[in-house]
Design a protein around this motif. Structure first.
Motif, PDB file in Angstrom:
ATOM      1  N   GLN A 149       0.797  -1.217   0.000  1.00 41.01           N
ATOM      2  CA  GLN A 149       0.000   0.000   0.000  1.00 41.01           C
ATOM      3  C   GLN A 149       0.836   1.277   0.000  1.00 41.01           C
ATOM      4  O   GLN A 149       0.300   2.382  -0.091  1.00 41.01           O
ATOM      5  CB  GLN A 149      -0.928   0.014   1.235  1.00 41.01           C
ATOM      6  N   LEU A 150       2.154   1.111   0.128  1.00 36.35           N
ATOM      7  CA  LEU A 150       3.022   2.293   0.202  1.00 36.35           C
ATOM      8  C   LEU A 150       3.312   2.820  -1.198  1.00 36.35           C
ATOM      9  O   LEU A 150       4.024   2.191  -1.979  1.00 36.35           O
ATOM     10  CB  LEU A 150       4.334   1.934   0.902  1.00 36.35           C
ATOM     11  N   THR A 151       2.752   3.977  -1.527  1.00 36.62           N
ATOM     12  CA  THR A 151       3.003   4.618  -2.815  1.00 36.62           C
ATOM     13  C   THR A 151       3.373   6.072  -2.570  1.00 36.62           C
ATOM     14  O   THR A 151       3.014   6.666  -1.555  1.00 36.62           O
ATOM     15  CB  THR A 151       1.761   4.568  -3.722  1.00 36.62           C
ATOM     16  N   MET A 152       4.080   6.629  -3.539  1.00 32.94           N
ATOM     17  CA  MET A 152       4.461   8.036  -3.423  1.00 32.94           C
ATOM     18  C   MET A 152       3.218   8.930  -3.378  1.00 32.94           C
ATOM     19  O   MET A 152       3.165   9.910  -2.635  1.00 32.94           O
ATOM     20  CB  MET A 152       5.359   8.421  -4.590  1.00 32.94           C
ATOM     21  N   ALA A 153       2.221   8.575  -4.162  1.00 34.57           N
ATOM     22  CA  ALA A 153       1.005   9.396  -4.212  1.00 34.57           C
ATOM     23  C   ALA A 153       0.303   9.418  -2.861  1.00 34.57           C
ATOM     24  O   ALA A 153      -0.135  10.478  -2.386  1.00 34.57           O
ATOM     25  CB  ALA A 153       0.063   8.864  -5.292  1.00 34.57           C
ATOM     26  N   GLU A 154       0.206   8.235  -2.203  1.00 35.20           N
ATOM     27  CA  GLU A 154      -0.504   8.178  -0.918  1.00 35.20           C
ATOM     28  C   GLU A 154       0.290   8.873   0.176  1.00 35.20           C
ATOM     29  O   GLU A 154      -0.282   9.559   1.033  1.00 35.20           O
ATOM     30  CB  GLU A 154      -0.777   6.723  -0.544  1.00 35.20           C
ATOM     31  N   VAL A 155       1.616   8.736   0.162  1.00 36.81           N
ATOM     32  CA  VAL A 155       2.427   9.434   1.156  1.00 36.81           C
ATOM     33  C   VAL A 155       2.312  10.940   0.978  1.00 36.81           C
ATOM     34  O   VAL A 155       2.165  11.693   1.955  1.00 36.81           O
ATOM     35  CB  VAL A 155       3.901   8.990   1.056  1.00 36.81           C
ATOM     36  N   ALA A 156       2.363  11.409  -0.259  1.00 31.47           N
ATOM     37  CA  ALA A 156       2.228  12.844  -0.524  1.00 31.47           C
ATOM     38  C   ALA A 156       0.877  13.357  -0.033  1.00 31.47           C
ATOM     39  O   ALA A 156       0.792  14.444   0.565  1.00 31.47           O
ATOM     40  CB  ALA A 156       2.393  13.106  -2.021  1.00 31.47           C
ATOM     41  N   ARG A 157      -0.164  12.572  -0.261  1.00 32.25           N
ATOM     42  CA  ARG A 157      -1.496  12.998   0.175  1.00 32.25           C
ATOM     43  C   ARG A 157      -1.555  13.115   1.693  1.00 32.25           C
ATOM     44  O   ARG A 157      -2.039  14.115   2.233  1.00 32.25           O
ATOM     45  CB  ARG A 157      -2.544  11.992  -0.305  1.00 32.25           C
ATOM     46  N   ARG A 158      -1.028  12.101   2.388  1.00 39.56           N
ATOM     47  CA  ARG A 158      -1.102  12.110   3.856  1.00 39.56           C
ATOM     48  C   ARG A 158      -0.201  13.170   4.471  1.00 39.56           C
ATOM     49  O   ARG A 158      -0.499  13.694   5.547  1.00 39.56           O
ATOM     50  CB  ARG A 158      -0.723  10.736   4.408  1.00 39.56           C
TER      51      ARG A 158
ATOM     52  N   GLN B 125      12.857   3.844  -1.093  1.00 38.09           N
ATOM     53  CA  GLN B 125      13.665   4.689  -0.212  1.00 38.09           C
ATOM     54  C   GLN B 125      12.853   5.145   0.998  1.00 38.09           C
ATOM     55  O   GLN B 125      13.392   5.253   2.107  1.00 38.09           O
ATOM     56  CB  GLN B 125      14.208   5.904  -0.967  1.00 38.09           C
ATOM     57  N   LEU B 126      11.572   5.385   0.812  1.00 40.56           N
ATOM     58  CA  LEU B 126      10.718   5.718   1.951  1.00 40.56           C
ATOM     59  C   LEU B 126      10.706   4.575   2.956  1.00 40.56           C
ATOM     60  O   LEU B 126      10.744   4.796   4.172  1.00 40.56           O
ATOM     61  CB  LEU B 126       9.293   6.008   1.478  1.00 40.56           C
ATOM     62  N   CYS B 127      10.657   3.363   2.424  1.00 40.07           N
ATOM     63  CA  CYS B 127      10.678   2.187   3.294  1.00 40.07           C
ATOM     64  C   CYS B 127      11.991   2.131   4.070  1.00 40.07           C
ATOM     65  O   CYS B 127      12.003   1.842   5.271  1.00 40.07           O
ATOM     66  CB  CYS B 127      10.492   0.939   2.439  1.00 40.07           C
ATOM     67  N   ASP B 128      13.096   2.413   3.397  1.00 40.41           N
ATOM     68  CA  ASP B 128      14.392   2.480   4.069  1.00 40.41           C
ATOM     69  C   ASP B 128      14.352   3.473   5.227  1.00 40.41           C
ATOM     70  O   ASP B 128      14.850   3.201   6.325  1.00 40.41           O
ATOM     71  CB  ASP B 128      15.482   2.929   3.095  1.00 40.41           C
ATOM     72  N   MET B 129      13.784   4.629   4.979  1.00 39.47           N
ATOM     73  CA  MET B 129      13.748   5.684   5.990  1.00 39.47           C
ATOM     74  C   MET B 129      12.989   5.242   7.236  1.00 39.47           C
ATOM     75  O   MET B 129      13.388   5.536   8.371  1.00 39.47           O
ATOM     76  CB  MET B 129      13.109   6.938   5.405  1.00 39.47           C
ATOM     77  N   VAL B 130      11.875   4.541   7.015  1.00 39.00           N
ATOM     78  CA  VAL B 130      11.082   4.065   8.152  1.00 39.00           C
ATOM     79  C   VAL B 130      11.872   3.024   8.941  1.00 39.00           C
ATOM     80  O   VAL B 130      11.929   3.072  10.177  1.00 39.00           O
ATOM     81  CB  VAL B 130       9.747   3.477   7.666  1.00 39.00           C
ATOM     82  N   MET B 131      12.493   2.101   8.236  1.00 35.36           N
ATOM     83  CA  MET B 131      13.274   1.070   8.915  1.00 35.36           C
ATOM     84  C   MET B 131      14.436   1.688   9.692  1.00 35.36           C
ATOM     85  O   MET B 131      14.733   1.285  10.819  1.00 35.36           O
ATOM     86  CB  MET B 131      13.795   0.055   7.898  1.00 35.36           C
ATOM     87  N   GLU B 132      15.089   2.672   9.087  1.00 36.30           N
ATOM     88  CA  GLU B 132      16.227   3.311   9.741  1.00 36.30           C
ATOM     89  C   GLU B 132      15.816   4.043  11.016  1.00 36.30           C
ATOM     90  O   GLU B 132      16.642   4.277  11.895  1.00 36.30           O
ATOM     91  CB  GLU B 132      16.903   4.278   8.778  1.00 36.30           C
ATOM     92  N   ARG B 133      14.547   4.387  11.110  1.00 36.99           N
ATOM     93  CA  ARG B 133      14.059   5.061  12.314  1.00 36.99           C
ATOM     94  C   ARG B 133      13.953   4.092  13.486  1.00 36.99           C
ATOM     95  O   ARG B 133      14.122   4.488  14.643  1.00 36.99           O
ATOM     96  CB  ARG B 133      12.701   5.703  12.041  1.00 36.99           C
ATOM     97  N   HIS B 134      13.674   2.825  13.215  1.00 37.97           N
ATOM     98  CA  HIS B 134      13.389   1.864  14.275  1.00 37.97           C
ATOM     99  C   HIS B 134      14.529   0.890  14.561  1.00 37.97           C
ATOM    100  O   HIS B 134      14.822   0.607  15.716  1.00 37.97           O
ATOM    101  CB  HIS B 134      12.136   1.057  13.917  1.00 37.97           C
ATOM    102  N   LEU B 135      15.153   0.355  13.525  1.00 38.43           N
ATOM    103  CA  LEU B 135      16.089  -0.740  13.742  1.00 38.43           C
ATOM    104  C   LEU B 135      17.302  -0.370  14.588  1.00 38.43           C
ATOM    105  O   LEU B 135      17.716  -1.166  15.434  1.00 38.43           O
ATOM    106  CB  LEU B 135      16.531  -1.319  12.393  1.00 38.43           C
ATOM    107  N   PRO B 136      17.916   0.804  14.409  1.00 38.61           N
ATOM    108  CA  PRO B 136      19.088   1.107  15.252  1.00 38.61           C
ATOM    109  C   PRO B 136      18.764   1.132  16.737  1.00 38.61           C
ATOM    110  O   PRO B 136      19.554   0.639  17.552  1.00 38.61           O
ATOM    111  CB  PRO B 136      19.527   2.495  14.753  1.00 38.61           C
ATOM    112  N   ASP B 137      17.624   1.695  17.135  1.00 38.82           N
ATOM    113  CA  ASP B 137      17.263   1.747  18.553  1.00 38.82           C
ATOM    114  C   ASP B 137      17.063   0.349  19.113  1.00 38.82           C
ATOM    115  O   ASP B 137      17.477   0.046  20.239  1.00 38.82           O
ATOM    116  CB  ASP B 137      15.980   2.568  18.747  1.00 38.82           C
TER     117      ASP B 137
END
Length: 235
Positions: free
Chosen positions: A35-44, A61-73
């Motif tokens: 469900q992760l699309t650039m259009a839906e992220v832009a809308r939200r 890359q958006l998926c990478d960003m989300v993972m990078e927020r959680h995995l290191p902690d």
């Protein structure tokens, strides 16, 4: 272009990036990777799509960003907790408890199962043991473990699972895999229980139920450790 309300362009970009990552995470939590699309992220995030592309080139890359927020902690919390013991039985107990605690903080299913459709047997073993079961085997076509997101998961699972593998190798040098697999199975079951907690629960009720799950599942892991290490041959 949105009006800049922050005092500097840097602050504006940081705030916008945070909104983008939050929007992407909300989609991943509820709808999964499909469900992760650039259009839906832009809308939200209340952005024009061309503005979103200034922060991320694609949904991967958006998926990478989300993972990078959680995995290191998560990894850091595990490293800190395990740094206090060198006893393998205690390591298994702490490993179990800390992973369950982190699952309660970050969520588990949505994060670890982003690429579940790609988890063939070779990749499953790579996620459990941190490396392919046989590095000399040709990579199957369905295994896209070189993708950036899969590699991030592999690196994370390697960091998470190595202490468990080492502990069970010390306790059962002839067959550590049984201990690793059973312990992971218990923890995965606990994480599913955590994932299933009602989101509408009051914070204190959720914490109370979370604590019970963590305590009971950790007790199960300790019992398994005792069972699998009994007897002269640890059969």
């Amino acid at each position: 272009m949105p009006r800049i309300r922050e005092s500097t362009l840097q602050e504006h970009r940081a705030k916008t990036l945070d909104q983008i990552i939050a929007a992407a995470e909300a989609i991943l939590r509820t709808g999964g990777r499909g469900q992760l699309t650039m259009a839906e992220v832009a809308r939200r995030a209340n952005l024009a799509r061309n503005s979103l592309y200034r922060y991320a080139r694609d949904a991967d890359q958006l998926c990478d960003m989300v993972m990078e927020r959680h995995l290191p902690d998560w990894g850091q919390a595990l490293d800190q907790a395990l740094g206090r013991t060198d006893d393998p039985r205690r390591t298994i107990e702490v490993w179990t408890r800390t992973n369950l605690e982190q699952a309660g903080l970050h969520g588990h299913g949505w994060l670890m199962n982003l690429y579940a459709e790609q988890h063939d047997e070779q990749l499953r073993r790579a996620l459990i043991y941190g490396s392919p079961s046989n590095p000399h085997e040709p990579t199957s076509r369905s295994d896209r473990s070189t993708d950036r997101q899969i590699q991030a998961l592999l690196n994370f699972h390697r960091q998470v699972n190595q202490p468990l593998i080492q502990a069970w190798t010390a306790l059962r040098p002839a067959d550590p895999a049984m201990g690793v697999e059973v312990t992971r199975g218990i923890v995965q079951s606990g994480m599913r229980l955590i994932d299933a907690l009602d989101l509408d629960l009051a914070p204190e009720q959720r914490q109370e139920r979370l604590t019970i799950i963590i305590e009971k599942v950790t007790a199960c892991a300790k019992a398994v450790t005792a069972t699998l290490t009994e007897g002269p041959a640890c059969a």
